[in-house]
Write an enzyme that holds these catalytic residues in place. Structure first.
Site, mmCIF file in Angstrom:
data_model
loop_
_atom_site.group_PDB
_atom_site.id
_atom_site.type_symbol
_atom_site.label_atom_id
_atom_site.label_comp_id
_atom_site.label_asym_id
_atom_site.label_seq_id
_atom_site.Cartn_x
_atom_site.Cartn_y
_atom_site.Cartn_z
ATOM 1 N N ASP B 131 0.750 -1.192 0.041
ATOM 2 C CA ASP B 131 0.060 0.086 0.021
ATOM 3 C C ASP B 131 1.025 1.015 0.100
ATOM 4 O O ASP B 131 0.659 2.139 -0.716
ATOM 5 C CB ASP B 131 -0.970 -0.061 1.061
ATOM 6 C CG ASP B 131 -2.168 -1.019 0.944
ATOM 7 O OD1 ASP B 131 -2.155 -1.525 0.037
ATOM 8 O OD2 ASP B 131 -2.617 -1.529 2.056
ATOM 9 N N CYS B 132 2.085 1.013 0.721
ATOM 10 C CA CYS B 132 2.909 2.374 0.672
ATOM 11 C C CYS B 132 3.710 2.397 -0.562
ATOM 12 O O CYS B 132 4.412 3.224 -0.588
ATOM 13 C CB CYS B 132 3.359 2.594 2.141
ATOM 14 S SG CYS B 132 4.142 0.787 2.796
ATOM 15 N N TYR B 133 3.975 1.198 -1.001
ATOM 16 C CA TYR B 133 5.175 1.127 -1.982
ATOM 17 C C TYR B 133 4.518 0.350 -3.146
ATOM 18 O O TYR B 133 4.731 -0.766 -3.540
ATOM 19 C CB TYR B 133 6.406 0.439 -1.723
ATOM 20 C CG TYR B 133 7.138 1.363 -0.633
ATOM 21 C CD1 TYR B 133 7.901 2.244 -1.042
ATOM 22 C CD2 TYR B 133 7.417 0.913 0.709
ATOM 23 C CE1 TYR B 133 8.558 3.103 -0.101
ATOM 24 C CE2 TYR B 133 8.170 1.311 1.518
ATOM 25 C CZ TYR B 133 8.866 2.584 1.113
ATOM 26 O OH TYR B 133 9.584 3.145 1.796
#
Lengths: 133, 390
Positions: B131-133
């Protein structure tokens, strides 16, 4: 005179018709022994050149102007002095001591002693020795 | 009372341009002519150096973040695998890692060399995406200017003495000690001998954590003791070991390095390695330090190990001095055997001279170690055991 010469073509010069120049401009006899020249890649050409000594020299100057590096070949190997770090690893396999370190710890090559065994080509850790013949 | 100098005094002299700096080869003649006491008085710093192949080398790199961002897992630089188990765009490229297409003729050492040389390097990476990368793939080009940090990190270098290698079998051997012809026909060795850093400071009095050094053409530091640091070995009357002993972990800025002092190495049928130029200054604090600095190749001994023995400890066929090894011929068990080095003495001399120039010009000051190394360290081997077995 006859002289074996190794021509080194940098990538950007691989399209230059150097052999054509040697024959047409300098009237030299060119016997190609080995060549590997691909479009847009570094290449080499090993050839035996026959003609007047001065004419060969002039032709080599012309090649240099075309950014083609020329090396006079006197033995089966050619040492790139720029690449060589003078470590001495090649001397380990040279059974006739054609390769040796002098008192200044610099690599020397005695072409007369060389037996063309080419073991030094694979023993050189920085790949500064080329098998040319 | 003996002569004693402090780091502060020596650094003051360096800053004012008055420091007397010589190489570890030059000091030998000075001591022969003037004696230990006078040499200690006159000389402030002695430079040592080495240029040998060291497999335990590599570099930490940070690529910078792409948009969308990516947590790189499977990383290739010019088709050479780099470690993907660090933070999103950090990696470690090891010198001995081989290209997946070209094998050991192009390895991590070549990637590091090409980076220093300013060449563009193909970076490919894959990730599962988070989700963050979110990004899952990248195929791009980087070079030394486009990346953020790039520092060489050597878990092990500057071996304090090393084995000399012979092959008593009837087959040619391809080793990290070079090509060893059969039937005891050659002995190879790797050292700068009397110019070697840890042979000039055998008990680690001035070389420790934080020592400022020359590495790859720029300033670097000793960051820790090197891996396989084995200081607790038998030593001779000059405190010198006759077998591999201390090692150093080194760090330096790859962006400031020069291809003149870093070279990829290929050992036939063994793999890729890397030559690294290292220079270490030794402050002449007292006469004891000078006594160690004055030691010559004829007093430094190493042991000849039979590399044809593949299981169990390699038998030692004899001891030999570096002066004998440098002569090109030695006798082993009564037979005359050719000798050949693997580490470049010529390059080591260039580095010792270069470091001398830096110190004389006042731009390179000496750093006292923040912590010194133990002199009694031993090593563990690795046993193949079952879980829970003692």
């Amino acid at each position: 005179m006859k002289q074996i010469i190794l021509f080194d073509f940098p990538r950007e010069e691989s399209r230059h018709p150097i052999v054509n120049d040697l024959i047409k401009i300098y009237d030299l006899s060119v016997n190609i022994l080995r060549a590997s020249i691909d479009f847009n890649a570094r290449g080499f050409l090993l050839a035996e050149i026959e003609g007047e000594e001065e004419v060969i020299e002039k032709a080599m100057e012309h090649a240099k102007k075309c950014n083609v590096i020329t090396n006079y070949v006197e033995s089966a190997i050619l040492i790139d002095e720029e690449e060589c770090v003078n470590c001495g690893a090649c001397t380990a396999v040279c059974v006739v001591d054609a390769l040796y370190l002098d008192e200044k710890a610099t690599l020397q090559f005695d072409t007369d002693k060389c037996l063309d065994c080419k073991l030094c080509v694979t023993a050189c850790p920085v790949r500064a020795i080329r098998d040319v013949l | 009372m003996g002569i004693s100098k402090t780091y502060q005094e020596i650094n003051e002299r360096i800053k004012s341009g008055e420091a007397v700096v010589v190489t570890a080869e030059e000091i030998i003649k000075i001591v022969e002519e003037k004696g230990i006491k006078q040499a200690t008085k006159e000389v402030d710093v002695v430079t040592t150096a080495t240029f040998g192949p060291m497999c335990s080398s590599g570099a930490f790199l940070n690529f910078g973040h792409s948009d969308p961002a990516m947590r790189m897992e499977k990383i290739r630089l010019n088709n050479v695998e780099a470690y993907g188990g660090l933070a999103a765009v950090d990696t470690y490229i090891g010198a001995t890692q081989e290209s997946e297409s070209e094998g050991y003729e192009y390895g991590g050492a070549h990637v590091i060399y090409d980076l220093i040389d300013g060449k563009d390097i193909n970076l490919t990476a894959k990730a599962k995406g988070t989700d963050c990368y979110p990004r899952k793939e990248i195929n791009t080009y980087i070079n030394i200017e486009t990346i953020n940090e790039a520092y060489l990190y050597n878990p092990r270098n500057c071996y304090q003495n090393y084995a000399a290698a012979i092959n008593t079998s009837n087959k040619r051997l391809f080793t990290y000690m070079g090509v060893l012809n059969p039937n005891s026909s050659v002995v190879t060795y790797s050292t700068s001998g009397q110019l070697s850093p840890l042979l000039n400071d055998p008990l680690y009095r001035t070389i420790g954590v934080g020592t400022r050094i020359f590495i790859g053409g720029t300033t670097g530091y000793v960051s820790w003791r090197g891996t396989q640091f084995k200081s607790g070995v038998t030593r001779d009357n000059n405190n010198l070991p006759k077998v591999p002993a201390g090692t150093l972990a080194l760090i330096g800025d790859l962006k400031a390095m020069s291809t003149k002092y870093i070279k990829p190495a290929v050992f036939e049928k063994y793999g890729t390695s890397m030559y690294i130029g290292v220079g270490i200054p030794i402050p002449v604090l007292d006469e004891d330090i000078m006594r160690q600095l004055a030691i010559k190749d004829e007093e430094i001994m190493t042991s000849i190990f039979d590399y044809s023995v593949q299981e169990g400890p390699k038998p030692i066929l004899g001891e030999v001095s570096y002066k004998e090894l440098r002569s090109g011929k030695i006798r082993v068990n009564g037979k005359e055997v050719k000798t050949a080095p693997l580490s470049s003495l010529k390059k080591a001399r260039e580095i010792a001279e270069e470091l001398k120039t830096w110190i004389k010009s006042g731009e390179f000051l000496l750093q006292e170690p923040i912590e010194t190394f133990p002199t009694d360290n031993t090593l563990n081997g690795l046993n193949s055991t079952k879980k829970g077995a003692k």
